[in-house]
Scaffold this motif. Structure first.
Motif: not given
Ligand code: ADP
Ligand code: ZN
Ligand code: ZN
Length: 741
Positions: A372-373, A636-640, A644-645, A705-706
């Motif tokens: 996140e940070a 990995y976070r973005e994909l799934l 924080p994605a 995402e929101k």
């Protein structure tokens, strides 16, 4: 024109925060009145005028309209610190869920009758030479507590009483004993006020060019009126604390106060005394061992301007300073910064909101920043600084990864790989120290039947029981205990055995191989007593043992310059924790553990034993390469769509009956689905621990995402739940969860 009503809490500084009372908003205040504002209202039978804080505004009267009184007007005077706290509570309620009262109880100290504040100080009366002599005598006669206290008083002649008793672990009888002989004196000051500002005292250290560069840049922005969040990414020992201290000193010089958050486990005497040396009695410590009354006193001291700095865990954030200038969060990646009680707030996010409300800046520090940070820093939302070098000397250790599958193939059935055995023998022979680290996070040792697969579980909690010395089996949630089983209760087989390697077993195996090694063990069992955690670490630091075996607890705190070997046994246990942060946690733990080797002059070596030597969190931890780890993990976070994605909301359901809980979970999920298409919903399912103390637990998850979208769903569900007449605790929300439910 439609009537509007305000919920008002009366005079929160003197009464229990109980419930708000509803008042009509007069026309002249409509559109002006906001949450957190201080108003005058008629109260009680005599309609005496009282001060109150607006905690919410609605269009619905809760009682018969004719009985609703009207707000008299805005109260005179400055916006006091309570107003900030009330606004913060409103923000927390909206963001994390729960009721306004729950939020207010979180941010406001528990009330108690106001009595005179007193503060005690322990002072040295004897001269240094005599005191030194007495200290040596105490050491010879093994009066360790007295020796310790005298040692500290020789360094600093006045110490706060609470620091001595709680952090130094010295009993009041020891203090009374020394006071009786006239060696020391306990001074009590009522309504304590420090006549001289001691800030600015203490050993003035020359900051390195890099350190002072960071201080200069942050202060430059501060003086130009910019308030924002900064992240200092630096390994342990790179001088972050020194930067915090300098920043705090400068902020105090500008008439402001500072809050320093550190994980409870790192709240050691060493840390606290460092701040005390700089800020003297202008600094206070908040920790979980304080009573509600003592906490309340701390808040009063802050409000009265008696202190400038407070150090403490998460809840220290709610210290009511009148002029907050800086919030420091050390080890910002720690999961203890997320509350597990409603409102389930995150201290980092809450600190940012508090800073916004009170005009302060935030400084985060970590060797392994949270995703996140770091992602925010990379996007430029946070100021980012790196501290690359260890100031305490020593170079980065040599790290070896050992494949446990290969060990087994080559016939080694021991929990120590051949390489680790070799290195242990070498260190024992050389008289250097060893730390053995068992990564048990998210893993519970269990006993199972090798023939039918039956796992022995707690009859109340549905978690596996773990084996303990003395032939007992224990439930770590509810404390249920039973004798160890020798025969499988399900199939009668005799092949029942522990599947785990706990810290106890490691100790036993180690002593089998090296009978003369002096071993200390640190885990939940050996640290149950309040102060034993520090005692064990202190004993190891004093060289009273060759080997320290422990769980994740041992990777923090003290510096051990004589440790030249760290063994990490079964590094991947935490990879099996079953949540999306497992790789991040593993990387953090391994990096920290590896960082314990070679702190002194002698170079260090680290052995990581694993069944998954190819896993990126292990490879990058071995190379101490945060950046590379981050790049893989964020993909990995973005994909799934994990934080924080994206954002994730857990809806937690608690029920006495399994079927009812499951039904409620499904019906809430269906409501959310009908109303909000386009939001990804997962579950419902039984929680990872399906039952605790006869309460069944279910959960479902939503991703978007929101953040605002998730808040909308939360509020919608909350409204539904309100109509169902369920108990408040039956459904709870956890935004961007940190802990597995
Ligand atoms: P961190 O908070 O990053 O772990 P610290 O601030 O505790 O690092 O610093 C690590 C050690 O280095 C401490 O013993 C500290 O006293 C020392 N130190 C920090 N800054 C300096 C400096 N500029 N010069 C010399 N020693 C320093
Ligand atoms: Zn069986
Ligand atoms: Zn149990």
């Amino acid at each position: 024109m439609q009537e509007l009503y305000a919920d008002v809490i009366i005079d929160i500084s003197h009464e229990k925060v109980d419930r708000p009372f509803q008042y009509r908003i007069p026309e002249k205040l409509r559109g002006i009145l906001e949450t957190g504002m201080c108003v005058d209202v008629p109260f009680g039978k005599g309609n005496t005028l009282r001060k109150g804080y607006v905690t919410g505004i609605s269009a619905q009267p809760e009682i018969e309209i004719s009985r609703v009184k009207e707000i008299r007007g805005l109260a005179a005077g400055d916006v006091p610190v309570e107003a900030v706290m009330v606004r913060l509570a409103a923000w927390m309620k909206r963001r994390y869920g729960g009721t306004m009262i729950q939020a207010l109880r979180t941010v406001l100290p528990a009330k108690r009758p106001v009595k005179a504040l007193e503060r005690k100080t322990v002072c040295l009366r004897w001269g240094h030479e005599e005191a030194e002599e007495l200290r040596n005598e105490c050491i010879r006669k093994h009066r360790t507590a007295q020796a310790r206290l005298l040692g500290e008083l020789l360094e600093m002649e006045r110490l706060p009483y609470e620091l001595v008793t709680s952090r130094l672990n010295i009993s009041s009888s020891t203090i009374t004993g020394l006071a009786g002989r006239g060696v020391i004196r306990v001074e009590t000051q009522e309504q304590y006020r420090d006549p001289v500002k001691v800030s600015g005292q203490g050993p003035k250290r020359q900051l390195s060019a890099r350190q002072s560069g960071i201080v200069r840049e942050i202060l430059g922005e501060y003086d130009a009126g910019t308030r924002r969040t900064y992240l200092i990414h630096g390994i342990t020992g790179s001088g972050k604390t020194e930067v915090y201290i300098e920043l705090i000193r400068e902020v105090i010089a500008r008439g402001k106060q500072a809050i320093v958050l550190i994980p409870e486990i790192a709240l050691t005497y060493q840390t606290v005394i460092r701040f005390y040396r700089y800020f003297g009695s202008r600094v206070s410590v908040l920790n979980s061992s304080l009573s509600a009354g003592e906490k309340y006193d701390q808040c009063k001291r802050a409000e009265n301007g008696d202190i400038d700095v407070i150090i403490g865990p998460r809840s220290a954030l709610f210290t009511p300073f009148p002029n907050l200038g800086l919030i420091v969060i050390d080890e910002e990646h720690e999961n203890t910064y997320k509350s597990e009680n409603t409102p389930k707030y995150h201290a980092r996010e809450t600190a940012e909101e508090l800073a916004r409300l009170s005009g302060a800046s935030v400084v985060l520090g970590s060797a392994t920043p949270s995703l996140e940070a770091y992602s925010r820093a990379k996007k430029g939302q946070y100021g980012l600084f790196g501290l690359k070098e260890r100031l305490t000397g020593g170079c980065l250790p040599e790290v070896y990864i050992v494949d446990l599958r290969e060990e087994l193939k080559s016939g080694n059935r021991s929990i120590f790989s051949l390489l680790l055995q070799q290195l242990i023998a070498d260190r024992l022979q050389r008289g250097e120290q060893i730390m053995l680290f068992l990564n048990r996070r998210g893993y519970t040792g269990f006993i199972s039947c090798r023939e039918c697969g039956n796992v022995i579980k707690c009859p109340h909690c549905d978690v596996s029981l773990s084996e303990h010395r003395g032939g007992r089996m224990l439930c770590h949630y509810c404390g249920y205990e039973q004798p160890a089983v020798r025969i499988c209760p399900k199939c009668g087989s005799r092949y029942v055995s522990g599947f785990r390697a706990g810290t106890q077993q490691i100790e036993e195996k180690l002593l089998e191989m090296y009978p003369r090694a002096r071993v200390l063990r640190m885990d939940a069992d050996t640290t149950r007593k309040k102060e034993s955690y520090e005692e064990i670490l202190a004993a190891f630091a004093n060289g009273e043992a060759d080997v320290l075996i422990g769980t994740q607890m041992i990777v923090k705190g003290h510096d051990f310059p004589n440790v030249t070997l760290v063994g990490i046994l079964a590094a991947d246990m935490s990879l099996a924790a079953g949540d999306f942060r497992a790789a991040e946690r593993t990387f953090q733990l391994l990096t920290q553990a590896a960082g314990r080797a070679g702190r002194g002059e002698k170079p260090g070596e680290v052995v990581i034993q694993t069944y998954q030597p190819e896993h990126y969190s292990i490879i990058h931890a071995a190379r101490q390469d945060y950046e590379a780890f981050y790049e893989e993990e964020i993909l990995y976070r973005e994909l799934l769509h994990y934080p924080p994605a994206a954002h994730m909301l857990t809806v937690q359901i608690f029920a006495r009956e399994e079927a009812a809980g499951e039904k409620l979970a499904h019906s809430l999920k269906d409501s959310a689905e009908e109303r909000y298409d386009g939001v990804q919903i997962i579950g419902p399912a039984a929680a990872s621990i399906g039952r605790i103390n006869y309460i069944f637990r279910f959960a479902f998850y939503m991703k978007s995402e929101k953040y605002d979208k998730l808040i909308e769903i939360k509020d919608y569900l909350d409204e539904k739940i309100g109509k169902m007449q369920l108990k408040r605790e039956s459904v709870q929300f956890d935004m961007d969860p940190v802990n597995v439910f």
